[in-house]
Design a protein around this motif. Structure first.
Motif, PDB file in Angstrom:
ATOM      1  N   UNK A 285      -7.273  20.438  32.965  1.00  0.00           N
ATOM      2  CA  UNK A 285      -6.103  19.591  32.756  1.00  0.00           C
ATOM      3  C   UNK A 285      -5.371  20.050  31.495  1.00  0.00           C
ATOM      4  N   UNK A 286      -4.042  20.019  31.553  1.00  0.00           N
ATOM      5  CA  UNK A 286      -3.215  20.295  30.389  1.00  0.00           C
ATOM      6  C   UNK A 286      -2.559  19.003  29.917  1.00  0.00           C
ATOM      7  N   UNK A 287      -2.513  18.808  28.625  1.00  0.00           N
ATOM      8  CA  UNK A 287      -1.726  17.705  28.072  1.00  0.00           C
ATOM      9  C   UNK A 287      -0.331  18.252  27.798  1.00  0.00           C
ATOM     10  N   UNK A 288       0.632  17.839  28.598  1.00  0.00           N
ATOM     11  CA  UNK A 288       1.976  18.383  28.495  1.00  0.00           C
ATOM     12  C   UNK A 288       2.774  17.798  27.340  1.00  0.00           C
ATOM     13  N   UNK A 402     -13.156  10.514  31.604  1.00  0.00           N
ATOM     14  CA  UNK A 402     -12.187   9.936  32.550  1.00  0.00           C
ATOM     15  C   UNK A 402     -11.145   9.106  31.813  1.00  0.00           C
ATOM     16  N   UNK A 403     -11.617   8.289  30.888  1.00  0.00           N
ATOM     17  CA  UNK A 403     -10.734   7.392  30.165  1.00  0.00           C
ATOM     18  C   UNK A 403      -9.744   8.154  29.295  1.00  0.00           C
ATOM     19  N   UNK A 404     -10.221   9.140  28.560  1.00  0.00           N
ATOM     20  CA  UNK A 404      -9.340   9.895  27.667  1.00  0.00           C
ATOM     21  C   UNK A 404      -8.293  10.690  28.448  1.00  0.00           C
ATOM     22  N   UNK A 405      -8.683  11.235  29.594  1.00  0.00           N
ATOM     23  CA  UNK A 405      -7.710  11.960  30.417  1.00  0.00           C
ATOM     24  C   UNK A 405      -6.659  11.005  30.958  1.00  0.00           C
ATOM     25  N   UNK A 406      -7.093   9.850  31.453  1.00  0.00           N
ATOM     26  CA  UNK A 406      -6.147   8.888  32.032  1.00  0.00           C
ATOM     27  C   UNK A 406      -5.204   8.306  30.984  1.00  0.00           C
ATOM     28  N   UNK A 407      -5.638   8.293  29.728  1.00  0.00           N
ATOM     29  CA  UNK A 407      -4.797   7.790  28.646  1.00  0.00           C
ATOM     30  C   UNK A 407      -3.989   8.895  27.970  1.00  0.00           C
ATOM     31  N   UNK A 408      -4.195  10.132  28.374  1.00  0.00           N
ATOM     32  CA  UNK A 408      -3.480  11.248  27.779  1.00  0.00           C
ATOM     33  C   UNK A 408      -3.945  11.599  26.380  1.00  0.00           C
ATOM     34  N   UNK A 409      -5.166  11.220  26.030  1.00  0.00           N
ATOM     35  CA  UNK A 409      -5.684  11.456  24.683  1.00  0.00           C
ATOM     36  C   UNK A 409      -6.597  12.684  24.672  1.00  0.00           C
ATOM     37  N   UNK A 410      -6.022  13.828  24.943  1.00  0.00           N
ATOM     38  CA  UNK A 410      -6.769  15.080  24.974  1.00  0.00           C
ATOM     39  C   UNK A 410      -5.767  16.219  24.816  1.00  0.00           C
ATOM     40  N   UNK A 411      -6.270  17.428  24.632  1.00  0.00           N
ATOM     41  CA  UNK A 411      -5.419  18.619  24.589  1.00  0.00           C
ATOM     42  C   UNK A 411      -5.637  19.453  25.849  1.00  0.00           C
ATOM     43  N   UNK A 412      -6.835  19.984  25.992  1.00  0.00           N
ATOM     44  CA  UNK A 412      -7.280  20.593  27.245  1.00  0.00           C
ATOM     45  C   UNK A 412      -8.515  19.844  27.701  1.00  0.00           C
ATOM     46  N   UNK A 413      -8.702  19.749  29.000  1.00  0.00           N
ATOM     47  CA  UNK A 413      -9.886  19.050  29.503  1.00  0.00           C
ATOM     48  C   UNK A 413     -10.392  19.725  30.768  1.00  0.00           C
ATOM     49  N   UNK A 448      -0.208  10.418  29.675  1.00  0.00           N
ATOM     50  CA  UNK A 448       0.682  11.199  28.828  1.00  0.00           C
ATOM     51  C   UNK A 448       1.803  11.831  29.630  1.00  0.00           C
ATOM     52  N   UNK A 449       2.495  12.785  29.017  1.00  0.00           N
ATOM     53  CA  UNK A 449       3.562  13.480  29.720  1.00  0.00           C
ATOM     54  C   UNK A 449       2.977  14.310  30.853  1.00  0.00           C
TER      55      UNK A 449
END
Length: 537
Positions: A285-288, A402-413, A448-449
């Protein structure tokens, strides 16, 4: 005499060092108390399978992951279902669709009852759809439904706002039918976990859920409209050594095996082992919100820099297949192989980073990963380091990831999820903001975006309304081309799944094509408990 024999059976079953002896003992007591031992010469048919703790198995309280839906489906039926050949009738014995594909008329079976003895009718079907429209569910999307009308006691018509190609599988085959007389009083379904919350019309009733042990005892619904299940009880419980427990007779079937364990059992020949596509994808996953991730050249560079074949070979021990840049699983009827490919090429990756004007930028990112996938993360760290991208690995439990990805609180995952076969409606995970159609489990959502592409959105909505397979396939192929070119996610690999079982117990297991409901990959299709055979009979 019956009690003496039953006690002896329980004593034999409970002499185990690792298994679930308290559960087996209690299950025998439950069977005796419910008079399911028909005569002195009949032993209870108890099937023991490993499973994780998935929460209370009612509709809104069970785990949002695919296995949670499967657990709940033992209790609640749907209008249609899937068997080894495809869509089959369930609570609806047949159905008719209008010429414009906007009106679906379902004729219900007349002998289905809820397990409290109440008859299941069109009133309950209408209520269930309307209740889920009012109380959204992570596995059900009813945005396309306009209204539901009762035609008579056993006939219901569902009107759609617009054509929805996967309606018969992803809606009719996915909405659990609830008893209106119970659920109409419930305003907070996520808190509804009493005995009434597990009254359904399915093949099993919940006899016991041990929240601390994470174990379940299900009893056969003797009045099930498709016939009494071929087993009396189904015991599901966590087990850290399923292969050993299978050998020791503590389990009758094991589904949470490693691929290596399954292959060893297959070589030994004592148990039947079947293998199938997991419909489970592992992806990056990318955080855009990070500006440079919006440059497709960087995303492409990272994909060129990853050796997917080596990951499958070394990290998975061949328990998967490399990912398709177009995202859809190669075993799917919707798969297109005419997409941009990314063979492992670190030099090509470095060239793309230069073309993007990023060669002088410090490319340093944190890679979020579950704590059971650190090996893959360390391989990623090495791959990306070789093309000039510095990675620090952050490992956490699955729920946190799961939670951090769904909240957009990551850089790469890095994260994996099932529900990946079935209808291409699952590509809805890539549609832009404001496009709210399709049934994609929220567990795969990214906060996130987001990546956005208007052409993709238009094509996605177009294919949802196309009921001709060949025409729809061409549109879906175009969607895969866009994904492969733009890479909103990097599809790394698809995991294989295995299932081992004792043929002297339940026979008839199979992998459901495209998974049950909206593509849950499993051998745990509840129809096996109806149509299978006990032992060699």
């Amino acid at each position: 005499m019956k009690r003496v024999i039953l006690i002896l059976i329980v004593m034999i079953l409970t002499i185990t060092p690792i298994g679930c002896s308290p559960i087996v003992e209690e299950s025998a007591e439950l069977l005796e108390g419910n008079n399911q031992v028909e005569n002195e010469n009949t032993e209870p048919r108890i099937l023991r399978v490993d499973e994780q703790n998935l929460g209370y198995p009612s509709i809104y309280t069970v785990s949002p992951r695919g296995r949670g839906y499967l657990l709940m489906s033992l209790i609640f039926d749907t209008l249609t279902w899937k068997d080894e050949n495809g869509v089959t009738a369930m609570l609806a014995k047949d159905w008719i669709v209008s010429d414009n594909n906007l009106e679906w008329t379902f004729n219900l079976v007349e002998n289905a009852n809820f397990t409290d003895g109440t008859k299941l009718t069109a009133v309950d079907v209408k209520f269930s759809f309307e209740y889920m429209m009012k109380h959204p569910h992570q596995w059900v999307n009813l945005n396309m439904v306009e209204k539901v009308e009762i035609l008579d006691q056993h006939q219901v018509k569902i009107f759609l706002k617009e054509v929805y190609a996967p309606f018969i599988t992803d809606v009719a085959g996915n909405v659990p039918i609830m008893p209106k007389h119970i659920w109409e009083k419930i305003d907070e379904p996520q808190k509804f976990n009493t005995d009434e919350a597990v009254i359904g019309s399915g093949p099993f009733t919940l006899a016991k859920y041990d929240i601390d042990a994470g174990s379940y005892i299900f009893e056969a619904n003797e009045d099930y409209f498709l016939g009494k299940p071929v087993i009396d009880q189904l015991i599901l419980s966590p087990n850290n050594q399923p292969a050993l427990s299978l050998k020791n007779g503590e389990l009758d079937a094991a589904q949470r095996l490693s691929y290596g364990e399954a292959m060893e059992l297959k070589r030994e020949g004592q148990f039947k082992v079947i293998e199938g596509p997991g419909l489970w994808v592992y992806r990056m996953y990318f955080n855009f919100d990070i500006p440079e991730f919006n440059q497709k050249e960087l995303r492409q560079a990272i994909y060129y820099g990853i050796n997917r074949n080596e990951i499958v070979e070394k990290a998975l021990k061949k328990a998967g297949i490399p990912g398709n840049p177009g995202h859809i699983h190669p075993d799917s009827d919707w798969y297109s192989d005419v997409v941009k490919e990314y063979t492992y090429d670190p030099d090509k990756a470095k060239d793309l980073i230069n073309q993007a004007g990023l060669s002088d930028k410090a490319l340093e990112y944190e890679l979020l990963v579950t704590d059971d996938r650190v090996d893959e993360a360390e391989m990623m760290k090495k791959y990306l380091g070789d093309i000039g991208i510095s990675i620090s690995v952050k490992a956490m439990d699955q729920k946190s990831v799961d939670s951090l990805i769904s909240e957009g609180k990551f850089q790469l995952a890095l994260n994996g999820h099932g529900s990946f076969g079935g209808d291409p409606v699952l590509l809805a995970r890539f549609i832009g903001e404001g496009v709210n159609l399709g049934s994609t489990p929220t567990v795969t959502a990214q906060g996130g975006k987001k990546w956005s592409n208007e052409i993709f959105d238009d094509l996605f909505l177009k294919q949802l309304k196309e009921t001709d397979y060949q025409k729809r396939y061409k549109i879906v192929a175009e969607l895969q081309n866009i994904i492969a070119e733009e890479l909103p996610t990097l599809t790394l690999y698809y995991r294989k799944i295995t299932f081992a079982y004792n043929t002297e117990k339940l026979n008839g297991w199979y992998y459901t094509k495209d998974g049950v409901a909206i593509a849950v990959p499993t051998t745990q299709n509840k129809l096996i408990y109806i149509n299978g055979t006990w032992g060699n009979q």
